[in-house]
Write a protein that holds these residues in place. Structure first.
Motif, mmCIF file in Angstrom:
data_model
loop_
_atom_site.group_PDB
_atom_site.id
_atom_site.type_symbol
_atom_site.label_atom_id
_atom_site.label_comp_id
_atom_site.label_asym_id
_atom_site.label_seq_id
_atom_site.Cartn_x
_atom_site.Cartn_y
_atom_site.Cartn_z
ATOM 1 N N ARG A 12 -37.973 -3.240 -8.827
ATOM 2 C CA ARG A 12 -37.585 -4.167 -9.900
ATOM 3 C C ARG A 12 -38.680 -5.205 -10.125
ATOM 4 O O ARG A 12 -39.012 -5.519 -11.282
ATOM 5 N N ASP A 13 -39.249 -5.696 -9.042
ATOM 6 C CA ASP A 13 -40.357 -6.649 -9.178
ATOM 7 C C ASP A 13 -41.561 -5.986 -9.832
ATOM 8 O O ASP A 13 -42.255 -6.595 -10.657
ATOM 9 N N LEU A 14 -41.802 -4.733 -9.462
ATOM 10 C CA LEU A 14 -42.925 -4.000 -10.048
ATOM 11 C C LEU A 14 -42.723 -3.822 -11.548
ATOM 12 O O LEU A 14 -43.649 -4.040 -12.346
ATOM 13 N N ALA A 15 -41.517 -3.432 -11.958
ATOM 14 C CA ALA A 15 -41.254 -3.218 -13.385
ATOM 15 C C ALA A 15 -41.431 -4.506 -14.180
ATOM 16 O O ALA A 15 -42.027 -4.513 -15.267
ATOM 17 N N ARG A 16 -40.918 -5.610 -13.651
ATOM 18 C CA ARG A 16 -41.097 -6.895 -14.342
ATOM 19 C C ARG A 16 -42.572 -7.242 -14.469
ATOM 20 O O ARG A 16 -43.038 -7.724 -15.515
ATOM 21 N N ALA A 17 -43.330 -6.984 -13.403
ATOM 22 C CA ALA A 17 -44.749 -7.317 -13.411
ATOM 23 C C ALA A 17 -45.511 -6.465 -14.411
ATOM 24 O O ALA A 17 -46.424 -6.951 -15.098
ATOM 25 N N VAL A 18 -45.179 -5.189 -14.511
ATOM 26 C CA VAL A 18 -45.827 -4.310 -15.485
ATOM 27 C C VAL A 18 -45.568 -4.818 -16.895
ATOM 28 O O VAL A 18 -46.475 -4.894 -17.732
ATOM 29 N N GLU A 19 -44.322 -5.178 -17.178
ATOM 30 C CA GLU A 19 -43.982 -5.666 -18.519
ATOM 31 C C GLU A 19 -44.637 -7.016 -18.798
ATOM 32 O O GLU A 19 -45.178 -7.241 -19.892
ATOM 33 N N ASP A 20 -44.619 -7.903 -17.828
ATOM 34 C CA ASP A 20 -45.193 -9.237 -18.027
ATOM 35 C C ASP A 20 -46.690 -9.178 -18.319
ATOM 36 O O ASP A 20 -47.222 -10.061 -19.007
ATOM 37 N N ARG A 21 -47.383 -8.159 -17.809
ATOM 38 C CA ARG A 21 -48.833 -8.056 -17.996
ATOM 39 C C ARG A 21 -49.216 -7.305 -19.259
ATOM 40 O O ARG A 21 -50.407 -7.063 -19.508
ATOM 41 N N GLY A 22 -48.246 -6.928 -20.058
ATOM 42 C CA GLY A 22 -48.548 -6.268 -21.319
ATOM 43 C C GLY A 22 -48.901 -4.806 -21.193
ATOM 44 O O GLY A 22 -49.386 -4.205 -22.160
ATOM 45 N N LEU A 23 -48.678 -4.211 -20.020
ATOM 46 C CA LEU A 23 -48.907 -2.775 -19.868
ATOM 47 C C LEU A 23 -47.794 -2.017 -20.581
ATOM 48 O O LEU A 23 -46.732 -2.559 -20.882
ATOM 49 N N ASP A 24 -48.046 -0.729 -20.852
ATOM 50 C CA ASP A 24 -47.162 0.009 -21.751
ATOM 51 C C ASP A 24 -46.002 0.720 -21.075
ATOM 52 O O ASP A 24 -45.009 1.034 -21.721
ATOM 53 N N GLY A 25 -46.142 1.033 -19.793
ATOM 54 C CA GLY A 25 -45.078 1.802 -19.181
ATOM 55 C C GLY A 25 -45.247 1.919 -17.683
ATOM 56 O O GLY A 25 -46.279 1.548 -17.109
ATOM 57 N N LEU A 26 -44.209 2.463 -17.047
ATOM 58 C CA LEU A 26 -44.191 2.668 -15.606
ATOM 59 C C LEU A 26 -43.556 4.028 -15.341
ATOM 60 O O LEU A 26 -42.411 4.278 -15.754
ATOM 61 N N PHE A 27 -44.312 4.896 -14.666
ATOM 62 C CA PHE A 27 -43.872 6.258 -14.407
ATOM 63 C C PHE A 27 -43.826 6.491 -12.899
ATOM 64 O O PHE A 27 -44.728 6.068 -12.171
ATOM 65 N N LEU A 28 -42.788 7.186 -12.433
ATOM 66 C CA LEU A 28 -42.602 7.444 -11.011
ATOM 67 C C LEU A 28 -42.767 8.918 -10.687
ATOM 68 O O LEU A 28 -42.344 9.792 -11.459
ATOM 69 N N CYS A 29 -43.369 9.171 -9.542
ATOM 70 C CA CYS A 29 -43.517 10.524 -9.027
ATOM 71 C C CYS A 29 -42.256 10.915 -8.251
ATOM 72 O O CYS A 29 -41.472 10.063 -7.844
ATOM 73 N N GLU A 30 -42.083 12.226 -8.037
ATOM 74 C CA GLU A 30 -40.871 12.694 -7.363
ATOM 75 C C GLU A 30 -41.172 13.754 -6.315
ATOM 76 O O GLU A 30 -41.927 14.698 -6.559
ATOM 77 N N HIS A 31 -40.559 13.585 -5.153
ATOM 78 C CA HIS A 31 -40.350 14.647 -4.166
ATOM 79 C C HIS A 31 -38.998 14.374 -3.535
ATOM 80 O O HIS A 31 -38.742 13.261 -3.059
ATOM 81 N N THR A 32 -38.119 15.365 -3.538
ATOM 82 C CA THR A 32 -36.791 15.159 -2.973
ATOM 83 C C THR A 32 -36.856 14.997 -1.464
ATOM 84 O O THR A 32 -36.055 14.273 -0.863
ATOM 85 N N HIS A 33 -37.812 15.677 -0.829
ATOM 86 C CA HIS A 33 -37.979 15.644 0.613
ATOM 87 C C HIS A 33 -39.284 16.359 0.929
ATOM 88 O O HIS A 33 -39.886 16.996 0.063
ATOM 89 N N ILE A 34 -39.714 16.281 2.168
ATOM 90 C CA ILE A 34 -40.893 17.026 2.619
ATOM 91 C C ILE A 34 -40.507 17.813 3.866
ATOM 92 O O ILE A 34 -40.122 17.221 4.887
ATOM 93 N N PRO A 35 -40.555 19.129 3.808
ATOM 94 C CA PRO A 35 -40.243 19.917 5.004
ATOM 95 C C PRO A 35 -41.209 19.592 6.150
ATOM 96 O O PRO A 35 -42.414 19.450 5.936
ATOM 97 N N VAL A 36 -40.667 19.475 7.347
ATOM 98 C CA VAL A 36 -41.493 19.155 8.513
ATOM 99 C C VAL A 36 -42.500 20.269 8.769
ATOM 100 O O VAL A 36 -43.670 20.015 9.076
ATOM 101 N N ARG A 37 -42.055 21.507 8.626
ATOM 102 C CA ARG A 37 -42.946 22.653 8.816
ATOM 103 C C ARG A 37 -43.365 23.167 7.450
ATOM 104 O O ARG A 37 -42.536 23.591 6.660
ATOM 105 N N ARG A 38 -44.636 23.102 7.155
ATOM 106 C CA ARG A 38 -45.136 23.429 5.822
ATOM 107 C C ARG A 38 -46.450 24.189 5.943
ATOM 108 O O ARG A 38 -47.358 23.779 6.669
#
Length: 277
Positions: A12-38
């Motif tokens: 939430r702090d990050l999103a406010r900071a992105v907006e306050d600085r005039g940047l255009d957007g905030l995008f998040l990466c995704e991984h549901t989990h990481i298998p221990v054995r890979r």
């Protein structure tokens, strides 16, 4: 863009900071989990950073961000939609878009971690086809009062599912392979390739020109191109603009303390903006 984790700045702090600085957007990466054995190698080489296993659910995090911002785009870069039930994810994204008041963008990719997708019952050999089918099924749910879909991976008779999104979220197709432009033209609203460095800009320019030419021929109109993980270098950004790129996503390194993360955002905000060619 960032891998938002439980060890760094609050989202939430990050999103406010992105907006306050005039940047255009905030995008998040995704991984549901990481298998221990890979066995699947990390695409950039070396050991897989531990922050991959600490990422927050992007849709929950983006919802929290939506209620503390008013202007910035909120998206995924990228979501591994083949690993989700499309009926459930369609409702999740639509609910998020209600809180974001139409600011959601859905970047999607087939993923690289074969063990991760296998845990979800996804055949790695068919992950791209499954991703596309999930996207198309979600579009039906978002746009039809009585949606139905009959495909290889998704099959349902007419259903009711509300809420609908305020705006049907633009779908940005990830990837750099030889057939990715075909997928963008047939199933996407834009392309989100990974940055390959300044030396790769001429080839990117060629492919952007091909995308725009084919889009015009097929009556698609302008398809946005967003570079994922761009270097915050003014010269490279100018070259991207000349190549026809619309936006660049800069990586905010995960797990940064709040003060350091804010200083990095200050640097991003100070970069010059360019008009495309």
């Amino acid at each position: 863009m960032t891998f938002l984790t439980d060890n760094g700045i609050d989202g939430r702090d990050l999103a406010r900071a992105v907006e306050d600085r005039g940047l255009d957007g905030l995008f998040l990466c995704e991984h549901t989990h990481i298998p221990v054995r890979r066995e699947t190698p990390y695409p950039t080489g070396g050991d897989l950073p531990m922050y991959y296993a600490h990422t927050l659910d992007p849709y929950v995090a983006l919802t929290a961000m939506a209620v503390v911002t008013e202007r910035i785009a909120l998206g995924t870069a990228v979501s591994l939609v083949a690993q989700h039930d499309p009926i459930v994810l369609a409702k999740t994204v639509a609910s998020l878009d209600q809180y974001a008041e139409g600011r959601v963008e859905l970047g999607v990719g087939p993923g690289w971690n074969k063990e991760e997708m296998a845990d979800h019952g996804v055949d790695p050999r068919r992950r791209t086809a499954r991703m596309i089918e999930h996207v198309e099924a979600m579009r039906e749910i978002w746009t039809q009062d009585e949606a139905e879909f009959h495909g290889e991976f998704v099959n349902f008779d007419p259903i009711w599912s509300w809420p609908k999104p305020v705006r049907v979220p633009p779908v940005l197709i990830g990837g750099e392979g030889p057939t990715v432009l075909d997928r963008v033209l047939m199933h996407g609203d834009g392309w989100i390739p990974r940055a390959q460095g300044g030396e790769a800009v001429p080839e990117l320019a060629r492919r952007v020109a091909e995308l725009r030419s084919r889009a015009a021929e097929s009556g698609r109109g302008h398809l946005d191109v967003t570079v994922f993980g761009a270097e915050p270098d003014p010269q490279i950004l100018a070259a991207y603009a000349q190549a026809g790129v619309d936006r660049a996503l800069f990586l905010l390194f995960p797990d940064l303390p709040a003060g350091e993360a804010l200083r990095v955002l200050d640097g991003f905000a100070a970069l010059p903006r360019h008009s495309g060619s």
